[in-house]
Design a protein around this motif. Sequence first.
Motif, PDB file in Angstrom:
ATOM      1  N   GLY A  83       0.824  -1.206   0.000  1.00  0.00           N
ATOM      2  CA  GLY A  83       0.000   0.000   0.000  1.00  0.00           C
ATOM      3  C   GLY A  83       0.859   1.258   0.000  1.00  0.00           C
ATOM      4  N   LYS A  84       1.971   1.196   0.772  1.00  0.00           N
ATOM      5  CA  LYS A  84       2.906   2.344   0.792  1.00  0.00           C
ATOM      6  C   LYS A  84       3.429   2.611  -0.616  1.00  0.00           C
ATOM      7  N   LEU A  85       3.840   1.535  -1.284  1.00  0.00           N
ATOM      8  CA  LEU A  85       4.366   1.679  -2.644  1.00  0.00           C
ATOM      9  C   LEU A  85       3.303   2.285  -3.554  1.00  0.00           C
ATOM     10  N   TYR A  86       2.093   1.796  -3.403  1.00  0.00           N
ATOM     11  CA  TYR A  86       1.012   2.313  -4.228  1.00  0.00           C
ATOM     12  C   TYR A  86       0.753   3.774  -3.903  1.00  0.00           C
ATOM     13  N   GLU A  88       2.875   5.977  -2.797  1.00  0.00           N
ATOM     14  CA  GLU A  88       3.936   6.850  -3.311  1.00  0.00           C
ATOM     15  C   GLU A  88       3.902   6.988  -4.826  1.00  0.00           C
ATOM     16  N   THR A  89       3.485   5.917  -5.516  1.00  0.00           N
ATOM     17  CA  THR A  89       3.556   5.958  -6.976  1.00  0.00           C
ATOM     18  C   THR A  89       2.259   6.442  -7.628  1.00  0.00           C
ATOM     19  N   HIS A  90       1.162   6.360  -6.922  1.00  0.00           N
ATOM     20  CA  HIS A  90      -0.116   6.763  -7.526  1.00  0.00           C
ATOM     21  C   HIS A  90      -0.888   7.778  -6.687  1.00  0.00           C
ATOM     22  N   PRO A  93       1.015  11.400  -5.842  1.00  0.00           N
ATOM     23  CA  PRO A  93       1.118  12.302  -7.001  1.00  0.00           C
ATOM     24  C   PRO A  93      -0.248  12.737  -7.541  1.00  0.00           C
ATOM     25  N   LEU A  94      -1.194  11.823  -7.565  1.00  0.00           N
ATOM     26  CA  LEU A  94      -2.522  12.209  -8.074  1.00  0.00           C
ATOM     27  C   LEU A  94      -3.173  13.239  -7.164  1.00  0.00           C
ATOM     28  N   ARG A  96      -1.688  15.444  -5.353  1.00  0.00           N
ATOM     29  CA  ARG A  96      -1.037  16.724  -5.589  1.00  0.00           C
ATOM     30  C   ARG A  96      -1.497  17.364  -6.888  1.00  0.00           C
ATOM     31  N   MET A  97      -1.715  16.515  -7.904  1.00  0.00           N
ATOM     32  CA  MET A  97      -2.068  17.071  -9.209  1.00  0.00           C
ATOM     33  C   MET A  97      -3.537  17.473  -9.269  1.00  0.00           C
ATOM     34  N   ILE A 104      -9.850   5.046  -3.300  1.00  0.00           N
ATOM     35  CA  ILE A 104      -8.690   4.193  -3.552  1.00  0.00           C
ATOM     36  C   ILE A 104      -8.697   3.017  -2.563  1.00  0.00           C
ATOM     37  N   ALA A 105      -8.515   1.831  -3.094  1.00  0.00           N
ATOM     38  CA  ALA A 105      -8.535   0.626  -2.258  1.00  0.00           C
ATOM     39  C   ALA A 105      -7.149   0.384  -1.664  1.00  0.00           C
TER      40      ALA A 105
ATOM     41  N   PHE B  26       7.515   4.966 -12.667  1.00  0.00           N
ATOM     42  CA  PHE B  26       6.381   4.039 -12.649  1.00  0.00           C
ATOM     43  C   PHE B  26       5.208   4.693 -11.926  1.00  0.00           C
ATOM     44  N   CYS B  28       2.610   7.221 -12.913  1.00  0.00           N
ATOM     45  CA  CYS B  28       1.832   8.207 -13.657  1.00  0.00           C
ATOM     46  C   CYS B  28       2.471   8.505 -15.008  1.00  0.00           C
ATOM     47  N   ARG B  34       4.635  18.846 -14.263  1.00  0.00           N
ATOM     48  CA  ARG B  34       3.948  20.117 -14.530  1.00  0.00           C
ATOM     49  C   ARG B  34       4.509  21.295 -13.725  1.00  0.00           C
ATOM     50  N   LEU B 142       2.186  -4.886  -3.799  1.00  0.00           N
ATOM     51  CA  LEU B 142       1.954  -3.732  -4.670  1.00  0.00           C
ATOM     52  C   LEU B 142       1.135  -4.164  -5.889  1.00  0.00           C
ATOM     53  N   SER B 145      -2.313  -4.307  -4.983  1.00  0.00           N
ATOM     54  CA  SER B 145      -2.898  -2.961  -4.886  1.00  0.00           C
ATOM     55  C   SER B 145      -3.243  -2.418  -6.262  1.00  0.00           C
ATOM     56  N   ASN B 149      -7.043  -1.395  -7.818  1.00  0.00           N
ATOM     57  CA  ASN B 149      -7.297  -0.005  -8.197  1.00  0.00           C
ATOM     58  C   ASN B 149      -7.048   0.215  -9.669  1.00  0.00           C
ATOM     59  N   CYS B 179      -2.720   8.759 -14.052  1.00  0.00           N
ATOM     60  CA  CYS B 179      -2.173   7.500 -13.565  1.00  0.00           C
ATOM     61  C   CYS B 179      -2.944   6.321 -14.131  1.00  0.00           C
ATOM     62  N   ILE B 219      10.267   4.805  -0.720  1.00  0.00           N
ATOM     63  CA  ILE B 219      10.675   3.976  -1.855  1.00  0.00           C
ATOM     64  C   ILE B 219      12.181   4.008  -2.072  1.00  0.00           C
ATOM     65  N   LEU B 249       6.769  17.178  -7.122  1.00  0.00           N
ATOM     66  CA  LEU B 249       5.404  17.596  -6.831  1.00  0.00           C
ATOM     67  C   LEU B 249       5.269  18.132  -5.410  1.00  0.00           C
TER      68      LEU B 249
END
Lengths: 423, 267
Positions: A83-86, A88-90, A93-94, A96-97, A104-105, B26, B28, B34, B142, B145, B149, B179, B219, B249
């Motif tokens: 979940g942490k990895l998810y 940080e990667t999704h 950032p989403l 913030r954007m 989110i599950a 990996f 987005c 931006r 991961l 996850s 999603n 993403c 990470i 960001l």
Amino acid sequence: MCRTGRQPDPHEAGDEKAADAAFAALLEDSAEDLYESAPCGYLSTLMDGTIAKINTTLLNWLGLERQTVVGRMRFTDLLTVGGKLYHETHFAPLLRMQDEISGIALEIKQDGGGRIPVLVSSVIKYGSMGELLLIRTTIFDARDRRAYEEELLRGRKAAEEARKQAEADRARLQDALAVLQQSLLPDTLPQVPGVETSAYYHTASPDRLGGDFYDVFPVDGKRFAFFLGDVCGKGPEAAALTSLTRYTLRAAALHNPEPVSALTTLNKVLHERYSGSGDPRYCTAVFGTLEAGPATGQTTVRLASGGHPPALVLRADGTADYLPTPGGLLVGVLPEARFTTAATVLSPGDTLLLYTDGLTEARTGKDRTSLYGDDGLLAFATSHAGTPPHAVVQALTGLLDSFGDGLDDDTALLALGVPASHP
Amino acid sequence: MDTVRRNNVTVTGNPQGRPVVLAHGFGCDQNMWRLTVPALAEDYRVVLFDYVGSGRSEPSAFQEDRYSSLDGYAGDVVEVCEALDLRDAVFVGHSVSAMTGVLAAGTAPERIGALVMVAPSPRYIDDDGYRGGFSADDIDELLASLEANYLGWSAAMAPLIMGNAERPELGEELKNSFCATDPEMARVFARTTFLSDSRDDLKQVAVPTLVLECSQDVIAPREVGAFVHRAIPGSTLVTLDATGHCPHLSAPEATNEAILKFLAALR
């Protein structure tokens, strides 16, 4: 008519005060209590993820004390490693954007080592100057929902596996069918001295083994035999019948190449094989021999037919005619069968054409109700008389293509001709 | 296929400036940059792209075997550089892209003249005497996850996401699309990323390199940043006061400042 504004019903206005009082009495819980005991988890974090505020519901789910969490843990500390990895990667950032993210599950870790699947939504709160203040997060217990989703995923995976397996099976079956189909027809026709040969096989459906067959082969020093026919039905049973027919005719011809004799042997074999089986099967066939005639450049054709459409002879002079073989019986139906013979001589430029009824029974016309028929074929043959066998077969192939979906049966073509003598 | 279309290449900034290629990691797509683009646009020619299998790249270009190794992604980088005929570009790669840049600079040294590695990690899984921060089981989690999603992804949405940049009216529906990735392709990228081991490639780096790490990054923890810095001869390490894995960001000013300072020192 459009209503431009809400117009209260007459009795509504009078009841409003009483209703408000009743609701107020019911809703005696404070905003504080609403926050703490809400049926979902509430979390406020600083922009770096540090937990600033958390409600009792979420603390209870986590099995943690407020003082060990607030100011000491980050949101990601509540999550599993995946979940942490998810996050940080999704997620991060989403968020913030987009300033918000929802549904989110993820899974949160409980103090005792358990995990609770949750659905997480977050929104960024800005200060009056537009500065980033904090992240508000709502967490819903998604145990039941996740279990259901996992069932769906499992079902989907199983269906996907089954589909892949089915595709593989189908591909294997297609390969097997192709090999089998090839075994029913000669790879190439042999060189026949003084005669040009050409053949074509149209498969109506790649899934269904066809029931047409043909072959050309030497029988002794001076003669070649040929045959072409059509077995009843389609599919594996028809293929088995085709195979039996082809090899019986070849073997019979080596013993005695006389056309009637070969067909009689075939008749016996098929009748014996199928008459008692409860699944009577038969075929139609033309069997013949080619023999170089006394005059150079001439070939004598002797043939017999068992219930098969008549052969066509295309002459060098531009005429064409059927070589009638009326009255021959279907091969394999009766213990004793009579077959009709015919003979002709092919001179240079003449071509003998054998075909199956896929060709003459192709449906034509706009509504596909008329048949191409014997007359149509004779006219077509006449217009190609004088051309060599490969050209005749090529023209007929084009004709078959032009039938489109009007051609729904397998069709075999075999043309045997004496090359024209001109240079 | 046309690489510019395949990788959804965007070129902006100063056409006369030195090219700076910004590569997403990996998760987005190029939208991650931006807040970086405006800082670079005045003096540099800024090149953005999506790896095949991410963002709005051409889905039909995806080949599982190619993108099952970082070399496949490095191939995208080199081909984008070739398509634009970039020379001596500065490659800025986030996360796994930092390693992709190392590989690309090795294959096409004339194209890439400097590297900025944002939150890099050459290996995510712990190994003898090396702490990457994760175990193989964590990576499986991961992947689970990801599966749970399908962000903004559905069969019906896919064509909109992949091919309709010119239809802004879809903006609301396209929430999360930065993403949104075909789940199969995301899975391949996740596996390639988190199971990769590029530690040996670091020694080969022969161009000026800036390693940007965050003070708190799950990470790419600080010891990994230190490892990368040690392994690349002559590299510069800058630790940003930032939490998370995406300083571009979460701490854009500090990130931009560090990148600009490095770029200015290059000439």
